[in-house]
Design a protein around this motif. Structure first.
Motif, PDB file in Angstrom:
ATOM      1  N   GLN A  41      54.235 120.637 -40.948  1.00 41.28           N
ATOM      2  CA  GLN A  41      53.462 119.774 -41.834  1.00 41.28           C
ATOM      3  C   GLN A  41      54.292 119.207 -42.984  1.00 41.28           C
ATOM      4  O   GLN A  41      53.862 118.263 -43.642  1.00 41.28           O
ATOM      5  N   VAL A  42      55.470 119.744 -43.228  1.00 39.27           N
ATOM      6  CA  VAL A  42      56.316 119.199 -44.292  1.00 39.27           C
ATOM      7  C   VAL A  42      57.450 118.327 -43.745  1.00 39.27           C
ATOM      8  O   VAL A  42      58.240 117.801 -44.519  1.00 39.27           O
ATOM      9  N   LEU A  43      57.502 118.185 -42.429  1.00 38.98           N
ATOM     10  CA  LEU A  43      58.524 117.345 -41.805  1.00 38.98           C
ATOM     11  C   LEU A  43      57.913 116.015 -41.374  1.00 38.98           C
ATOM     12  O   LEU A  43      56.877 115.981 -40.711  1.00 38.98           O
ATOM     13  N   ARG A  44      58.566 114.923 -41.736  1.00 41.01           N
ATOM     14  CA  ARG A  44      58.097 113.566 -41.415  1.00 41.01           C
ATOM     15  C   ARG A  44      58.549 113.177 -40.017  1.00 41.01           C
ATOM     16  O   ARG A  44      59.673 113.434 -39.617  1.00 41.01           O
ATOM     17  N   CYS A  45      57.657 112.512 -39.304  1.00 39.45           N
ATOM     18  CA  CYS A  45      58.013 111.981 -37.993  1.00 39.45           C
ATOM     19  C   CYS A  45      58.969 110.801 -38.186  1.00 39.45           C
ATOM     20  O   CYS A  45      58.639 109.861 -38.913  1.00 39.45           O
ATOM     21  N   PRO A  46      60.153 110.825 -37.572  1.00 39.24           N
ATOM     22  CA  PRO A  46      61.098 109.713 -37.739  1.00 39.24           C
ATOM     23  C   PRO A  46      60.586 108.387 -37.174  1.00 39.24           C
ATOM     24  O   PRO A  46      61.010 107.329 -37.600  1.00 39.24           O
ATOM     25  N   VAL A  47      59.644 108.445 -36.244  1.00 38.26           N
ATOM     26  CA  VAL A  47      59.109 107.226 -35.639  1.00 38.26           C
ATOM     27  C   VAL A  47      57.898 106.727 -36.435  1.00 38.26           C
ATOM     28  O   VAL A  47      57.823 105.564 -36.816  1.00 38.26           O
ATOM     29  N   CYS A  48      56.940 107.603 -36.678  1.00 35.87           N
ATOM     30  CA  CYS A  48      55.681 107.211 -37.323  1.00 35.87           C
ATOM     31  C   CYS A  48      55.844 107.008 -38.823  1.00 35.87           C
ATOM     32  O   CYS A  48      55.130 106.218 -39.423  1.00 35.87           O
ATOM     33  N   GLN A  49      56.703 107.736 -39.453  1.00 42.28           N
ATOM     34  CA  GLN A  49      57.061 107.668 -40.863  1.00 42.28           C
ATOM     35  C   GLN A  49      55.950 108.109 -41.800  1.00 42.28           C
ATOM     36  O   GLN A  49      56.223 108.691 -42.820  1.00 42.28           O
ATOM     37  N   GLY A  50      54.698 107.837 -41.503  1.00 44.79           N
ATOM     38  CA  GLY A  50      53.616 108.234 -42.396  1.00 44.79           C
ATOM     39  C   GLY A  50      52.929 109.509 -41.953  1.00 44.79           C
ATOM     40  O   GLY A  50      52.037 109.996 -42.630  1.00 44.79           O
ATOM     41  N   GLU A  51      53.327 110.062 -40.828  1.00 45.91           N
ATOM     42  CA  GLU A  51      52.707 111.274 -40.305  1.00 45.91           C
ATOM     43  C   GLU A  51      53.714 112.407 -40.282  1.00 45.91           C
ATOM     44  O   GLU A  51      54.911 112.183 -40.152  1.00 45.91           O
ATOM     45  N   TYR A  84      68.314 123.537 -41.201  1.00 48.50           N
ATOM     46  CA  TYR A  84      68.878 123.156 -39.903  1.00 48.50           C
ATOM     47  C   TYR A  84      68.428 121.739 -39.524  1.00 48.50           C
ATOM     48  O   TYR A  84      69.237 120.892 -39.144  1.00 48.50           O
ATOM     49  N   ILE A  85      67.143 121.491 -39.647  1.00 49.38           N
ATOM     50  CA  ILE A  85      66.619 120.171 -39.261  1.00 49.38           C
ATOM     51  C   ILE A  85      67.079 119.103 -40.241  1.00 49.38           C
ATOM     52  O   ILE A  85      67.409 117.982 -39.839  1.00 49.38           O
ATOM     53  N   THR A  86      67.152 119.430 -41.526  1.00 47.74           N
ATOM     54  CA  THR A  86      67.628 118.472 -42.522  1.00 47.74           C
ATOM     55  C   THR A  86      69.092 118.129 -42.288  1.00 47.74           C
ATOM     56  O   THR A  86      69.488 116.962 -42.389  1.00 47.74           O
ATOM     57  N   ASN A  87      69.909 119.113 -41.957  1.00 45.67           N
ATOM     58  CA  ASN A  87      71.321 118.851 -41.664  1.00 45.67           C
ATOM     59  C   ASN A  87      71.481 117.987 -40.423  1.00 45.67           C
ATOM     60  O   ASN A  87      72.403 117.180 -40.331  1.00 45.67           O
ATOM     61  N   ARG A  88      70.574 118.149 -39.490  1.00 42.83           N
ATOM     62  CA  ARG A  88      70.669 117.410 -38.233  1.00 42.83           C
ATOM     63  C   ARG A  88      70.112 115.986 -38.339  1.00 42.83           C
ATOM     64  O   ARG A  88      70.668 115.059 -37.769  1.00 42.83           O
ATOM     65  N   TYR A  89      69.001 115.813 -39.079  1.00 41.11           N
ATOM     66  CA  TYR A  89      68.322 114.514 -39.138  1.00 41.11           C
ATOM     67  C   TYR A  89      68.391 113.837 -40.508  1.00 41.11           C
ATOM     68  O   TYR A  89      67.944 112.715 -40.649  1.00 41.11           O
TER      69      TYR A  89
END
Length: 153
Positions: A41-51, A84-89
């Motif tokens: 719930q704290v990670l943004r979808c890279p495609v949808c951006q608002g979800e 991990y996810i922040t370093n990757r994306y």
């Protein structure tokens, strides 16, 4: 019959995000699944951006949800998964980026602009009040005579 299908679709449409997490993604341990949902719930979808990725039906969100669960099963803490996810994306995937470095500009520019705007409005309103209280000079004798002449007195 068509009306009933449209009505059912309209009623189920708001429930779309609730079905984003597929049954095959759910972890057997309820506590670990709750952690995964909280992180998602704290990670943004890279495609949808608002979800967030928990609500998004995009394929990349599914991949990120699976990655979060994979990291949790591997024994990572919540902060390690986020790192991990922040370093990757990149920090873009965080709904609330860290309050460090260049992000400080983003965090404090809005409130600073509001303070400047309120200060400008206050100065403007005070100058208007001062202008309204300034006495207006009366008419000269020539102007009064001309006014009486025009008014027909």
């Amino acid at each position: 019959m068509l009306k009933h299908l449209i009505l059912c679709a309209a009623l189920l449409l708001p429930l779309g995000p609730a079905f984003a997490v597929q049954p095959d993604e759910v972890l057997p341990d309820p506590a670990m699944e709750a952690r995964a949902r909280t992180i998602s719930q704290v990670l943004r979808c890279p495609v949808c951006q608002g979800e967030n990725i928990d609500e998004s039906n995009a394929e990349v969100s599914r991949d990120l949800r699976l990655l979060v669960r994979e990291r949790l099963v591997a024994g990572d803490s919540d902060s390690e998964v986020l790192d991990y996810i922040t370093n990757r994306y990149g920090e873009y995937v965080l709904f609330e980026p860290e309050k460090t470095g260049a992000n400080l500009v983003l965090w404090y520019l809005g409130p600073a602009a509001l303070i400047v705007a309120l200060g400008g409005a206050l100065i403007y309103l005070r100058s208007r009040r001062r202008d309204l209280n300034t006495p207006v000079a009366g008419l000269s004798a020539d102007e009064e005579a001309r006014l009486k002449e025009l008014m027909g007195d």
